[in-house]
Design a protein around this motif. Sequence first.
Motif, mmCIF file in Angstrom:
data_model
loop_
_atom_site.group_PDB
_atom_site.id
_atom_site.type_symbol
_atom_site.label_atom_id
_atom_site.label_comp_id
_atom_site.label_asym_id
_atom_site.label_seq_id
_atom_site.Cartn_x
_atom_site.Cartn_y
_atom_site.Cartn_z
ATOM 1 N N CYS A 320 0.857 -1.177 0.000
ATOM 2 C CA CYS A 320 0.000 0.000 0.000
ATOM 3 C C CYS A 320 0.897 1.232 0.000
ATOM 4 C CB CYS A 320 -0.891 0.002 1.239
ATOM 5 S SG CYS A 320 -1.728 1.590 1.465
ATOM 6 N N CYS A 323 -0.017 3.483 3.460
ATOM 7 C CA CYS A 323 0.344 3.136 4.839
ATOM 8 C C CYS A 323 1.439 2.077 4.926
ATOM 9 C CB CYS A 323 -0.894 2.686 5.618
ATOM 10 S SG CYS A 323 -1.506 1.058 5.138
ATOM 11 N N ASN A 325 1.368 -0.926 4.307
ATOM 12 C CA ASN A 325 0.889 -2.264 4.588
ATOM 13 C C ASN A 325 1.236 -3.112 3.362
ATOM 14 O OD1 ASN A 325 -0.479 -4.387 5.737
ATOM 15 N ND2 ASN A 325 -2.506 -3.669 5.092
ATOM 16 N N CYS A 334 -5.820 -1.459 -0.326
ATOM 17 C CA CYS A 334 -5.275 -1.865 0.965
ATOM 18 C C CYS A 334 -6.412 -2.233 1.922
ATOM 19 C CB CYS A 334 -4.449 -0.721 1.533
ATOM 20 S SG CYS A 334 -3.972 -0.954 3.236
ATOM 21 N N CYS A 337 -6.345 0.663 4.945
ATOM 22 C CA CYS A 337 -6.724 2.079 4.744
ATOM 23 C C CYS A 337 -7.460 2.318 3.431
ATOM 24 C CB CYS A 337 -5.495 2.971 4.820
ATOM 25 S SG CYS A 337 -4.461 2.864 3.347
HETATM 26 ZN ZN LIG Z 1 -2.921 1.165 3.435
#
Ligand SMILES: [Zn+2]
Length: 382
Positions: A320, A323, A325, A334, A337
């Motif tokens: 992502c 963030c 991730n 994601c 988020c």
């Molecule tokens: Zn994210």
Amino acid sequence: MHPNPSYQVIAHATLCLRDTIKKRDSFSNMDACIRDVKELSLVYDGKSENTFVSMYFDGRDKRSLQRRERACRAVLRGDELENFVKTMEHIRKHMERNRAVAIFASDKHDYVKVVPLPVPLPNMLVVDSSPYIRPLAEMTGEWEPFTLILINTHHAKIFSVSCGRVTKREDKSFNVMNKHKKGGWSQARFQRLRKGSIHSFLTDVVHDVKHIAEGDIIIAGPGQAKHEFKRLLPESMQRSVIAMFDSDMDDEQHLFSESLVAMAEMEWKEQKTLLAHIRRELLRDGLAAYGIDETLEAAREGKVEVLLIERGYKERGWICEHCQNAGRGDAEHCPVCGGRTSQVDIIEEIVEFAERTDAIIEFIDEEELCMLGHVAALLRYR
Ligand SMILES: [Zn+2]
């Protein structure tokens, strides 16, 4: 079969060393490379994908890179394409014939990082949201620096070897015969003085080595002097001596190949020990992680102390941009988020996360690691 997985690497290194002995002025510093890997791991675009171009150039044939460039141009669109074209212009300025180099750049971020490579790596051109550092990380792991000492009773050669190349060399000699003229002395007195001179010569060399030596130490030479020399080293340095062997004072080529074999064998043993350690920790549910999901999570959280990666293994994943991730397989958005994701080699992401928190990274060939899910880690805490 030779037990050592890095055997081809040794053959290559021997060639590099031969080259190095010829032109000593073109050394690159491995420490700088290691710092660069760290710096590069901290660089990424948090908003959009495909803004960083990473190019590895072996200094020889540009054709495969030109093909890759055309392919990237064909699939990029809009701002990303414009950024790519401009970035490639910056990159081309740093490509020279016969100079192996890795270049990481992004016109959008006004970023250009040129890393001279002590050992050429295969040509590669990658467009991503962050610099593609895995080949660089793999190389720095494979080439631990060490100090090589070739010594007899009156002559010493000290080599600092980094990345399979001699980065520094010192010669030291002492002429016992000239210092103490033999005339008129009894044989016994002469022998006594000679012994004393040898001792003080070896002590001198110890003094020098204390200032130069980094990493592991290998001692070679004809006769007994090398053993006395080792005894004179401080205890901590004696522990760093990983090999001793007989060698002519002039046969540097033999010395280098023997040393690289010794280093590769030690590396192999160390990796075996690390794997055994991970196995023990896993059995008692201790400080270890294995498999991509678990290791990725630990690396993201900065828990990884030592990261083991199966050499050459890649797996499709996503990250992502918003963030950071990340996960295996595909994900358009994601799950945390809802941000946009980019497709990545998930192993590269694990390497980057681990690099940012100063983990030790080892790339290994062991089948056992494959069975553990291609990656595993020793953790700092849980
Ligand atoms: Zn994210």
